[in-house]
Design a protein around this motif. Sequence first.
Motif, PDB file in Angstrom:
ATOM      1  N   GLY A  59     -37.732  24.718   4.393  1.00 33.14           N
ATOM      2  CA  GLY A  59     -37.717  25.692   3.312  1.00 33.14           C
ATOM      3  C   GLY A  59     -38.545  26.880   3.759  1.00 33.14           C
ATOM      4  O   GLY A  59     -39.584  26.703   4.396  1.00 33.14           O
ATOM      5  N   GLU A  60     -38.056  28.094   3.474  1.00 35.63           N
ATOM      6  CA  GLU A  60     -38.822  29.284   3.836  1.00 35.63           C
ATOM      7  C   GLU A  60     -39.566  29.790   2.612  1.00 35.63           C
ATOM      8  O   GLU A  60     -38.973  29.936   1.526  1.00 35.63           O
ATOM      9  N   LEU A  61     -40.869  30.043   2.794  1.00 34.21           N
ATOM     10  CA  LEU A  61     -41.658  30.612   1.709  1.00 34.21           C
ATOM     11  C   LEU A  61     -41.275  32.071   1.507  1.00 34.21           C
ATOM     12  O   LEU A  61     -40.753  32.722   2.427  1.00 34.21           O
ATOM     13  N   ASN A  62     -41.532  32.605   0.325  1.00 30.69           N
ATOM     14  CA  ASN A  62     -41.328  34.037   0.140  1.00 30.69           C
ATOM     15  C   ASN A  62     -42.245  34.782   1.107  1.00 30.69           C
ATOM     16  O   ASN A  62     -43.255  34.240   1.566  1.00 30.69           O
ATOM     17  N   ASN A  63     -41.871  36.017   1.415  1.00 28.02           N
ATOM     18  CA  ASN A  63     -42.473  36.733   2.534  1.00 28.02           C
ATOM     19  C   ASN A  63     -44.000  36.643   2.619  1.00 28.02           C
ATOM     20  O   ASN A  63     -44.554  36.425   3.679  1.00 28.02           O
ATOM     21  N   ASP A  64     -44.660  36.804   1.496  1.00 27.18           N
ATOM     22  CA  ASP A  64     -46.125  36.954   1.573  1.00 27.18           C
ATOM     23  C   ASP A  64     -46.896  35.784   0.984  1.00 27.18           C
ATOM     24  O   ASP A  64     -48.110  35.868   0.822  1.00 27.18           O
ATOM     25  N   TRP A 130     -41.216  44.613  13.057  1.00 26.63           N
ATOM     26  CA  TRP A 130     -40.064  44.797  12.158  1.00 26.63           C
ATOM     27  C   TRP A 130     -39.871  43.630  11.209  1.00 26.63           C
ATOM     28  O   TRP A 130     -40.054  42.475  11.594  1.00 26.63           O
ATOM     29  N   LYS A 131     -39.480  44.015   9.995  1.00 22.07           N
ATOM     30  CA  LYS A 131     -39.123  43.034   8.973  1.00 22.07           C
ATOM     31  C   LYS A 131     -37.941  43.629   8.226  1.00 22.07           C
ATOM     32  O   LYS A 131     -38.094  44.713   7.621  1.00 22.07           O
ATOM     33  N   ASN A 132     -36.767  43.010   8.301  1.00 23.25           N
ATOM     34  CA  ASN A 132     -35.561  43.575   7.691  1.00 23.25           C
ATOM     35  C   ASN A 132     -35.391  45.015   8.153  1.00 23.25           C
ATOM     36  O   ASN A 132     -35.343  45.955   7.329  1.00 23.25           O
ATOM     37  N   SER A 133     -35.421  45.169   9.502  1.00 23.43           N
ATOM     38  CA  SER A 133     -35.230  46.478  10.135  1.00 23.43           C
ATOM     39  C   SER A 133     -36.462  47.362  10.105  1.00 23.43           C
ATOM     40  O   SER A 133     -36.793  47.984  11.100  1.00 23.43           O
ATOM     41  N   GLU A 201     -40.524  38.470  15.028  1.00 22.91           N
ATOM     42  CA  GLU A 201     -40.071  39.517  14.113  1.00 22.91           C
ATOM     43  C   GLU A 201     -39.123  38.925  13.060  1.00 22.91           C
ATOM     44  O   GLU A 201     -38.970  37.714  12.983  1.00 22.91           O
ATOM     45  N   ASN A 202     -38.483  39.785  12.269  1.00 25.42           N
ATOM     46  CA  ASN A 202     -37.579  39.292  11.230  1.00 25.42           C
ATOM     47  C   ASN A 202     -36.436  40.268  11.014  1.00 25.42           C
ATOM     48  O   ASN A 202     -36.647  41.419  10.634  1.00 25.42           O
ATOM     49  N   GLU A 203     -35.233  39.795  11.291  1.00 22.89           N
ATOM     50  CA  GLU A 203     -34.002  40.572  11.052  1.00 22.89           C
ATOM     51  C   GLU A 203     -34.129  42.000  11.578  1.00 22.89           C
ATOM     52  O   GLU A 203     -34.112  42.971  10.805  1.00 22.89           O
ATOM     53  N   VAL A 204     -34.297  42.085  12.921  1.00 23.16           N
ATOM     54  CA  VAL A 204     -34.414  43.426  13.513  1.00 23.16           C
ATOM     55  C   VAL A 204     -33.042  44.105  13.534  1.00 23.16           C
ATOM     56  O   VAL A 204     -31.999  43.463  13.455  1.00 23.16           O
ATOM     57  N   VAL A 299     -35.049  34.418  17.260  1.00 22.67           N
ATOM     58  CA  VAL A 299     -34.932  35.584  16.396  1.00 22.67           C
ATOM     59  C   VAL A 299     -33.893  35.262  15.331  1.00 22.67           C
ATOM     60  O   VAL A 299     -32.942  34.516  15.576  1.00 22.67           O
ATOM     61  N   ASN A 300     -34.075  35.818  14.129  1.00 22.90           N
ATOM     62  CA  ASN A 300     -33.097  35.594  13.067  1.00 22.90           C
ATOM     63  C   ASN A 300     -32.285  36.860  12.847  1.00 22.90           C
ATOM     64  O   ASN A 300     -32.748  37.970  13.127  1.00 22.90           O
ATOM     65  N   ALA A 301     -31.070  36.694  12.371  1.00 22.31           N
ATOM     66  CA  ALA A 301     -30.156  37.832  12.243  1.00 22.31           C
ATOM     67  C   ALA A 301     -29.638  37.988  10.825  1.00 22.31           C
ATOM     68  O   ALA A 301     -29.168  37.012  10.222  1.00 22.31           O
ATOM     69  N   PRO A 338     -28.745  32.506  12.827  1.00 23.31           N
ATOM     70  CA  PRO A 338     -28.110  33.254  11.724  1.00 23.31           C
ATOM     71  C   PRO A 338     -28.785  33.008  10.375  1.00 23.31           C
ATOM     72  O   PRO A 338     -29.047  31.859  10.013  1.00 23.31           O
ATOM     73  N   ASP A 339     -29.097  34.055   9.650  1.00 25.69           N
ATOM     74  CA  ASP A 339     -29.482  33.905   8.241  1.00 25.69           C
ATOM     75  C   ASP A 339     -28.175  33.829   7.479  1.00 25.69           C
ATOM     76  O   ASP A 339     -27.627  34.825   7.025  1.00 25.69           O
ATOM     77  N   ALA A 340     -27.693  32.598   7.366  1.00 28.03           N
ATOM     78  CA  ALA A 340     -26.304  32.383   6.935  1.00 28.03           C
ATOM     79  C   ALA A 340     -26.197  32.228   5.424  1.00 28.03           C
ATOM     80  O   ALA A 340     -26.267  31.126   4.885  1.00 28.03           O
ATOM     81  N   PRO A 361     -32.447  29.700   9.763  1.00 25.64           N
ATOM     82  CA  PRO A 361     -33.746  29.947   9.120  1.00 25.64           C
ATOM     83  C   PRO A 361     -33.624  30.258   7.628  1.00 25.64           C
ATOM     84  O   PRO A 361     -34.541  29.996   6.862  1.00 25.64           O
ATOM     85  N   GLU A 362     -32.461  30.818   7.256  1.00 25.71           N
ATOM     86  CA  GLU A 362     -32.305  31.201   5.856  1.00 25.71           C
ATOM     87  C   GLU A 362     -30.885  30.927   5.384  1.00 25.71           C
ATOM     88  O   GLU A 362     -29.924  31.361   6.016  1.00 25.71           O
ATOM     89  N   SER A 363     -30.796  30.193   4.319  1.00 26.64           N
ATOM     90  CA  SER A 363     -29.518  30.025   3.630  1.00 26.64           C
ATOM     91  C   SER A 363     -29.814  29.712   2.170  1.00 26.64           C
ATOM     92  O   SER A 363     -30.936  29.859   1.717  1.00 26.64           O
ATOM     93  N   ALA A 387     -33.722  26.551   3.496  1.00 30.13           N
ATOM     94  CA  ALA A 387     -33.316  27.283   2.290  1.00 30.13           C
ATOM     95  C   ALA A 387     -34.360  28.353   2.015  1.00 30.13           C
ATOM     96  O   ALA A 387     -35.560  28.073   1.991  1.00 30.13           O
ATOM     97  N   MET A 388     -33.894  29.594   1.821  1.00 37.58           N
ATOM     98  CA  MET A 388     -34.826  30.698   1.583  1.00 37.58           C
ATOM     99  C   MET A 388     -35.469  30.563   0.220  1.00 37.58           C
ATOM    100  O   MET A 388     -34.773  30.313  -0.775  1.00 37.58           O
ATOM    101  N   GLY A 389     -36.795  30.684   0.153  1.00 40.12           N
ATOM    102  CA  GLY A 389     -37.482  30.604  -1.141  1.00 40.12           C
ATOM    103  C   GLY A 389     -37.336  29.241  -1.783  1.00 40.12           C
ATOM    104  O   GLY A 389     -37.289  29.112  -3.010  1.00 40.12           O
ATOM    105  N   GLU A 392     -39.853  28.231  -4.412  1.00 36.42           N
ATOM    106  CA  GLU A 392     -40.393  29.338  -5.212  1.00 36.42           C
ATOM    107  C   GLU A 392     -39.311  30.035  -6.030  1.00 36.42           C
ATOM    108  O   GLU A 392     -39.624  30.838  -6.901  1.00 36.42           O
ATOM    109  N   ARG A 393     -38.044  29.731  -5.740  1.00 30.37           N
ATOM    110  CA  ARG A 393     -36.972  30.457  -6.446  1.00 30.37           C
ATOM    111  C   ARG A 393     -36.251  29.574  -7.455  1.00 30.37           C
ATOM    112  O   ARG A 393     -35.171  29.911  -7.926  1.00 30.37           O
ATOM    113  N   SER A 394     -36.809  28.388  -7.733  1.00 29.67           N
ATOM    114  CA  SER A 394     -36.267  27.605  -8.849  1.00 29.67           C
ATOM    115  C   SER A 394     -37.451  26.894  -9.499  1.00 29.67           C
ATOM    116  O   SER A 394     -38.317  26.374  -8.807  1.00 29.67           O
TER     117      SER A 394
END
Length: 565
Positions: A59-64, A130-133, A201-204, A299-301, A338-340, A361-363, A387-389, A392-394
């Motif tokens: 599980g991925e924590l929210n960014n911060d 970089w984070k989301n570009s 990095e993250n989603e360059v 790296v994640n995309a 892939p962040d699928a 890393p993220e789905s 799973a992203m968040g 923290e997202r439910s």
Amino acid sequence: MKIRTCFYAVLACQLALVASHGQSGPASTTPASDIPHLQRQGAVTRLIVDGRPYLALAGELNNDSATSLEYVRRLWPKLVEAKINTVLAGVSWNQIERQEGKFDFSVLDGVIQGARSHNLRLVLLWFASWKNSLSSYPPDWVKKDFDRFPRARTKAGRTVELLTPLSDANRDADASAFAALMRHVKEVDGREHTVIMIQVENEVGMDGDSRDHSAAADAAYAGPVPGELMDYLQQHKETLIPEFRKAWEAAGFKTTGTWEEVFGPGAATEGIFMAWHYARYLDRVAAAGKAEYALPMFVNAALYGVGRTEFPPSGGRPWDLVMDVWKAGAPRIDILAPDAYGNFTEFCAKYSRPGNPLFIPESLNGAVGAARVLYAFGRNDAIGFSAMGAVERSNAPDTDLIGSYDLIEQLAPLISEHQGNGTMSAVLLGPDDPPQKVPVGNYTLTVSFVKPRVAPLTQPTPIPPNSFAAGIFIAAGPDEYFVAGLGINITFAPNTPGLPLAGLATVEEGSFVDGRWVPGRLLAGDSTDEGQSIGISWPPGSWVPVYRQRSSPDAIQRVTLYRYR
Ligand code: DGJ
């Protein structure tokens, strides 16, 4: 606030003290094979942790979330309850190097200690250049000194809040911070291996244009394609990604010239150019980190819409389409991941390549995530799904995802044993998908999405959007299978010479406890449609009527078959 910071600082020192005791001894000579690493065996690459194959149920924590120990502390029990064994947590460059050359790892130490004391492993996400570009994570001393640390520009001359990948100063500042981070992780965790992988990095990828138009970038784009890239492409000419090879072929398979001469004019070529420069930059950063502590790095995309155009402009993102450029430019990056979120099965296939194991890393979480997990591990030999968040997202525990993580945990030894040899597979089916034929071992399985029966004088149960059925199938012997999943029906047909028909011999429902099969009910009659097929119900609490929901805690079936005429 002040008291708390002191408390954590003291804790960190103690940790460092304990660890250094551990480290100064043999640990510094720990052979690479003992630290978490990737191991390639035939067509399969496995993640090895503490000497054993490891499947990351993540599980991925929210960014911060991991920038405050007070905040992350209340998440650990939730992560354990969610059957997660691996947590993806961000490490902010700005947090560890507020002043140039001065490092503070006190929060990171607390995060490592927190995960370790909850028996969780960590994948650290290096949020740096970089984070989301864009560049929101560099320290203020980098952000404020934009002459020393230049930004990218659009064609129209607009400055983007994005460090240009064509600056050695940007690269070297990032690399030296990353080296400090990896040195420290080795110091505090080189023996315990709480940290098992690193995302660099993250989603360059370029934002606001298809390439950077800073002066350095314009000069490089007008110059020749580097020899290293052309050498790699020629050496791998027969195995290049088809769409990429086609673009190079369309421009005449030239081996020297400018970017546009070699790959043709246009945004796709600008993306290839950016991919090369991001790859070179991240390779240097990864090299600096691996020189200290050579954990697997990926790296994640952020992905694209499949089927829109054949070769969309990537802006340098680590898309499968430019995977060859990334592999040529960044040999120290082990995986492109892939962040699928969408087109799941397509991207699983596109990123599962020889030398590039699938790590997601993220789905999505919930019922969709629960189905996707089985597919990623069973069909694409994934080393991990996240799973992203996740927690923290439910608000309520994610019982769907928990169910699938529990299944994979039970089946893990079998999955590792059967990866890559044709004795394991999986399906992911939407309600309108036709039944799928899947060869696994000596039989071909026909798998279909189970819809509730419509009783006379009643309305059919509406199928919620985004409903997926899924199954994982392992041929544990010539006529023996373990099957599990949600909402599927399975029939078997022989696919080897011999008696033409397959029958269900003995079917047991059960669970694996510490790797040992513990049978529950013996199934026949209604449970196997009078011996005609295997039915795997939908999980408790899902959208189907109760009679279609699984009533037993046991979610796996052991099926033995016989052949007749
Ligand atoms: C993808 C990024 O990688 C994540 O860090 C996050 O920003 C999600 N998008 C959206 O929450």
